[in-house]
Design a protein around this motif. Structure first.
Motif, PDB file in Angstrom:
ATOM      1  N   GLY A 219     126.502 -88.303 -51.955  1.00 57.01           N
ATOM      2  CA  GLY A 219     126.087 -87.603 -53.162  1.00 57.01           C
ATOM      3  C   GLY A 219     125.382 -88.470 -54.177  1.00 57.01           C
ATOM      4  N   GLN A 220     124.975 -89.687 -53.788  1.00 64.11           N
ATOM      5  CA  GLN A 220     124.237 -90.542 -54.716  1.00 64.11           C
ATOM      6  C   GLN A 220     122.809 -90.042 -54.844  1.00 64.11           C
ATOM      7  OE1 GLN A 220     124.165 -94.732 -53.725  1.00 64.11           O
ATOM      8  NE2 GLN A 220     122.882 -95.268 -55.463  1.00 64.11           N
ATOM      9  N   THR A 221     122.452 -89.588 -56.019  1.00 57.23           N
ATOM     10  CA  THR A 221     121.106 -89.051 -56.249  1.00 57.23           C
ATOM     11  C   THR A 221     120.215 -90.029 -56.997  1.00 57.23           C
ATOM     12  OG1 THR A 221     121.879 -87.948 -58.263  1.00 57.23           O
ATOM     13  CG2 THR A 221     121.889 -86.650 -56.227  1.00 57.23           C
ATOM     14  N   THR A 222     120.807 -90.943 -57.753  1.00 56.60           N
ATOM     15  CA  THR A 222     120.042 -91.988 -58.438  1.00 56.60           C
ATOM     16  C   THR A 222     120.050 -93.239 -57.581  1.00 56.60           C
ATOM     17  OG1 THR A 222     120.581 -91.149 -60.639  1.00 56.60           O
ATOM     18  CG2 THR A 222     119.939 -93.456 -60.486  1.00 56.60           C
ATOM     19  N   PRO A 223     118.898 -93.735 -57.155  1.00 55.52           N
ATOM     20  CA  PRO A 223     118.858 -94.895 -56.250  1.00 55.52           C
ATOM     21  C   PRO A 223     119.080 -96.203 -56.991  1.00 55.52           C
ATOM     22  CG  PRO A 223     116.638 -94.201 -56.756  1.00 55.52           C
ATOM     23  CD  PRO A 223     117.541 -93.212 -57.441  1.00 55.52           C
ATOM     24  N   HIS A 224     120.137 -96.235 -57.791  1.00 50.57           N
ATOM     25  CA  HIS A 224     120.502 -97.426 -58.558  1.00 50.57           C
ATOM     26  C   HIS A 224     122.027 -97.443 -58.613  1.00 50.57           C
ATOM     27  CE1 HIS A 224     119.204-100.331 -61.912  1.00 50.57           C
ATOM     28  NE2 HIS A 224     120.520-100.450 -61.833  1.00 50.57           N
ATOM     29  N   ALA A 225     122.640 -98.492 -58.104  1.00 50.20           N
ATOM     30  CA  ALA A 225     124.105 -98.560 -58.056  1.00 50.20           C
ATOM     31  C   ALA A 225     124.702 -98.316 -59.436  1.00 50.20           C
ATOM     32  CB  ALA A 225     124.536 -99.931 -57.539  1.00 50.20           C
ATOM     33  N   HIS A 226     125.737 -97.487 -59.507  1.00 51.95           N
ATOM     34  CA  HIS A 226     126.389 -97.237 -60.794  1.00 51.95           C
ATOM     35  C   HIS A 226     127.814 -96.743 -60.570  1.00 51.95           C
ATOM     36  CE1 HIS A 226     124.487 -93.432 -59.578  1.00 51.95           C
ATOM     37  NE2 HIS A 226     125.386 -92.800 -60.312  1.00 51.95           N
ATOM     38  N   VAL A 227     128.670 -97.023 -61.552  1.00 53.56           N
ATOM     39  CA  VAL A 227     130.067 -96.609 -61.525  1.00 53.56           C
ATOM     40  C   VAL A 227     130.273 -95.554 -62.605  1.00 53.56           C
ATOM     41  CG1 VAL A 227     132.474 -97.328 -61.772  1.00 53.56           C
ATOM     42  CG2 VAL A 227     130.805 -98.882 -60.743  1.00 53.56           C
ATOM     43  N   HIS A 228     130.859 -94.417 -62.215  1.00 53.35           N
ATOM     44  CA  HIS A 228     131.258 -93.393 -63.175  1.00 53.35           C
ATOM     45  C   HIS A 228     132.626 -93.793 -63.727  1.00 53.35           C
ATOM     46  CE1 HIS A 228     128.242 -90.333 -61.834  1.00 53.35           C
ATOM     47  NE2 HIS A 228     128.307 -91.062 -60.721  1.00 53.35           N
ATOM     48  N   VAL A 229     132.749 -93.905 -65.032  1.00 51.50           N
ATOM     49  CA  VAL A 229     133.981 -94.370 -65.666  1.00 51.50           C
ATOM     50  C   VAL A 229     134.478 -93.308 -66.647  1.00 51.50           C
ATOM     51  CG1 VAL A 229     135.040 -96.173 -67.066  1.00 51.50           C
ATOM     52  CG2 VAL A 229     133.200 -96.760 -65.473  1.00 51.50           C
ATOM     53  N   VAL A 230     135.751 -92.959 -66.520  1.00 50.87           N
ATOM     54  CA  VAL A 230     136.360 -91.970 -67.402  1.00 50.87           C
ATOM     55  C   VAL A 230     137.610 -92.571 -68.035  1.00 50.87           C
ATOM     56  CG1 VAL A 230     137.315 -89.637 -67.595  1.00 50.87           C
ATOM     57  CG2 VAL A 230     135.532 -90.112 -65.906  1.00 50.87           C
ATOM     58  N   GLY A 231     137.695 -92.518 -69.350  1.00 48.33           N
ATOM     59  CA  GLY A 231     138.890 -92.971 -70.037  1.00 48.33           C
ATOM     60  C   GLY A 231     140.028 -91.986 -69.823  1.00 48.33           C
ATOM     61  N   ARG A 232     141.231 -92.510 -69.571  1.00 52.70           N
ATOM     62  CA  ARG A 232     142.373 -91.656 -69.266  1.00 52.70           C
ATOM     63  C   ARG A 232     143.547 -91.954 -70.199  1.00 52.70           C
ATOM     64  NH1 ARG A 232     142.198 -89.372 -64.283  1.00 52.70           N
ATOM     65  NH2 ARG A 232     143.596 -87.876 -65.294  1.00 52.70           N
ATOM     66  N   SER A 233     144.367 -90.941 -70.407  1.00 55.42           N
ATOM     67  CA  SER A 233     145.576 -91.069 -71.214  1.00 55.42           C
ATOM     68  C   SER A 233     146.512 -89.933 -70.849  1.00 55.42           C
ATOM     69  CB  SER A 233     145.235 -91.001 -72.710  1.00 55.42           C
ATOM     70  OG  SER A 233     146.393 -90.807 -73.490  1.00 55.42           O
ATOM     71  N   ARG A 234     147.796 -90.174 -70.909  1.00 56.18           N
ATOM     72  CA  ARG A 234     148.761 -89.109 -70.639  1.00 56.18           C
ATOM     73  C   ARG A 234     148.729 -88.032 -71.726  1.00 56.18           C
ATOM     74  NH1 ARG A 234     152.737 -89.944 -66.667  1.00 56.18           N
ATOM     75  NH2 ARG A 234     152.450 -91.917 -65.567  1.00 56.18           N
ATOM     76  N   GLU A 235     148.083 -88.323 -72.829  1.00 52.80           N
ATOM     77  CA  GLU A 235     147.945 -87.335 -73.895  1.00 52.80           C
ATOM     78  C   GLU A 235     146.591 -86.619 -73.837  1.00 52.80           C
ATOM     79  OE1 GLU A 235     149.386 -90.543 -74.706  1.00 52.80           O
ATOM     80  OE2 GLU A 235     151.193 -89.366 -74.276  1.00 52.80           O
ATOM     81  N   GLU A 236     145.796 -86.867 -72.791  1.00 50.01           N
ATOM     82  CA  GLU A 236     144.474 -86.244 -72.719  1.00 50.01           C
ATOM     83  C   GLU A 236     144.606 -84.725 -72.657  1.00 50.01           C
ATOM     84  OE1 GLU A 236     142.942 -88.095 -69.215  1.00 50.01           O
ATOM     85  OE2 GLU A 236     144.062 -86.832 -67.832  1.00 50.01           O
ATOM     86  N   PRO A 237     143.709 -83.985 -73.329  1.00 49.48           N
ATOM     87  CA  PRO A 237     143.811 -82.523 -73.363  1.00 49.48           C
ATOM     88  C   PRO A 237     143.569 -81.860 -72.015  1.00 49.48           C
ATOM     89  CG  PRO A 237     141.786 -83.261 -74.424  1.00 49.48           C
ATOM     90  CD  PRO A 237     142.601 -84.488 -74.160  1.00 49.48           C
ATOM     91  N   ALA A 238     142.815 -82.512 -71.129  1.00 47.15           N
ATOM     92  CA  ALA A 238     142.519 -81.927 -69.812  1.00 47.15           C
ATOM     93  C   ALA A 238     142.216 -83.057 -68.831  1.00 47.15           C
ATOM     94  CB  ALA A 238     141.335 -80.972 -69.891  1.00 47.15           C
ATOM     95  N   ASN A 239     142.599 -82.859 -67.571  1.00 49.69           N
ATOM     96  CA  ASN A 239     142.259 -83.802 -66.514  1.00 49.69           C
ATOM     97  C   ASN A 239     140.750 -83.710 -66.261  1.00 49.69           C
ATOM     98  OD1 ASN A 239     141.711 -85.001 -63.989  1.00 49.69           O
ATOM     99  ND2 ASN A 239     143.750 -84.567 -63.239  1.00 49.69           N
ATOM    100  N   PRO A 240     139.993 -84.792 -66.463  1.00 51.61           N
ATOM    101  CA  PRO A 240     138.538 -84.722 -66.270  1.00 51.61           C
ATOM    102  C   PRO A 240     138.131 -84.326 -64.860  1.00 51.61           C
ATOM    103  CG  PRO A 240     139.279 -86.989 -66.518  1.00 51.61           C
ATOM    104  CD  PRO A 240     140.432 -86.129 -66.894  1.00 51.61           C
ATOM    105  N   PHE A 241     138.980 -84.626 -63.862  1.00 50.29           N
ATOM    106  CA  PHE A 241     138.620 -84.273 -62.495  1.00 50.29           C
ATOM    107  C   PHE A 241     138.808 -82.780 -62.220  1.00 50.29           C
ATOM    108  CE2 PHE A 241     139.464 -88.867 -62.070  1.00 50.29           C
ATOM    109  CZ  PHE A 241     138.219 -89.251 -61.597  1.00 50.29           C
ATOM    110  N   GLU A 242     139.681 -82.137 -62.968  1.00 52.32           N
ATOM    111  CA  GLU A 242     139.754 -80.683 -62.879  1.00 52.32           C
ATOM    112  C   GLU A 242     138.492 -80.066 -63.466  1.00 52.32           C
ATOM    113  OE1 GLU A 242     143.525 -78.543 -63.219  1.00 52.32           O
ATOM    114  OE2 GLU A 242     144.367 -80.390 -64.053  1.00 52.32           O
ATOM    115  N   ILE A 243     137.990 -80.652 -64.539  1.00 50.45           N
ATOM    116  CA  ILE A 243     136.728 -80.197 -65.121  1.00 50.45           C
ATOM    117  C   ILE A 243     135.601 -80.370 -64.115  1.00 50.45           C
ATOM    118  CG2 ILE A 243     135.048 -80.616 -66.956  1.00 50.45           C
ATOM    119  CD1 ILE A 243     137.388 -81.547 -68.720  1.00 50.45           C
TER     120      ILE A 243
END
Length: 277
Positions: free
Chosen positions: A242-266
């Motif tokens: 699923g890499q569409t941009t031909p430039h290596a990159h890391v997707h980074v998401v900040g996490r916390s047990r107090e987060e309003p929603a799981n970003p991966f569910e989004i």
């Protein structure tokens, strides 16, 4: 199950593998990624390339999805992440290929307690032995690089001048941090090398060291701005992954047990894997 051991890293088959082509690369001793040494980085690159070669040779994988966390352990249903199996630094590698039985994103979209075992016990044992055999001779094998959309740096989404103008947050020591065009949550950035390099497997050890230091700085920054306590990270390596941009990159998401929603569910709802609600 250990498949190949290096001085500081080990390639292993997780006891709770999510897909047929799920392999982990884990640190054998406590490791502070923010202070990774060049030898440790060189060995990690070597282990990842060996893992790609083995998954390509044994299962025909031609793309790879990577998942790892930083100061973060999945909790609750654990949607979007592999279940924690080891302490310390772990990089989960999911081979992607035309014959895959289960897509890793679909396996991780299920709550951890509902995820099926990808293979019967006898097939699991056979696969592990085949991977171990291939890895034992990996130093003499032909390196494999996943296919992806070709583009010159002048046409690359990671190199265009407007990316620096509109999306760049900051840069340091050959690495830049970008705000995604369509972020999952507020605490969401992309981290990529300034050098135009298509695959994370083509990064140099010094770039890995700088990458790790920048991820530490991202964790501190997201903690300050959004009260994140850790990071969930994923990478798509190759068109099949699923890499569409031909430039290596890391997707980074900040996490916390107090987060309003799981970003991966989004993310799951966004790509149509999980229903709304």
């Amino acid at each position: 199950m250990p498949l190949l051991t290096f001085p500081t890293w080990e390639i292993a088959r997780p006891a709770h593998a999510l897909t047929e082509a799920h392999v982990a690369i884990r640190a054998l001793a406590p490791l502070d990624p923010a202070r990774m040494s060049l030898p440790q980085a060189a060995e990690l690159v070597r282990a990842y390339r060996a893992t790609r070669n083995a998954l390509h040779t044994v299962l025909g994988c031609d793309g790879f999805a990577l998942s790892f966390s930083w100061s973060w352990t999945p909790f609750g249903d654990g949607i979007g992440e592999p279940a924690p199996e080891w302490e310390g630094a772990v990089l989960h590698v999911f081979g992607r290929g035309p014959g895959e039985r289960t897509k890793p994103v679909r396996a991780m979209a299920l709550p951890a307690r509902e995820r099926p075992t990808p293979l019967p016990a006898d097939e699991e044992s056979s696969l592990a032995k085949r991977l171990e055999t291939v890895l034992a001779t990996i130093e003499t094998s032909t390196p494999f690089t996943p296919t992806m959309r070709a583009a010159a740096s002048a046409e690359c989404d990671g190199c265009l001048p407007e990316v620096e103008r509109d999306q760049e947050v900051w840069r340091a020591q050959g690495v830049r941090v970008l705000r995604p065009r369509d972020p999952l949550v507020e605490a969401n950035v992309l981290v990529l090398p300034l050098r135009h390099v298509a695959s994370v497997g083509s990064l140099r050890p010094d770039e890995i060291v700088s990458y790790a230091a920048r991820l530490h700085e991202v964790r501190v920054d997201l903690g300050r701005r959004f009260r994140s306590t850790g990071l969930s990270c994923f990478v798509n390596d190759g068109a099949r992954a699923g890499q569409t941009t031909p430039h290596a990159h890391v997707h980074v998401v900040g996490r916390s047990r107090e987060e309003p929603a799981n970003p991966f569910e989004i993310l799951g709802r966004r790509i149509g894997i999980r229903a709304q609600g």
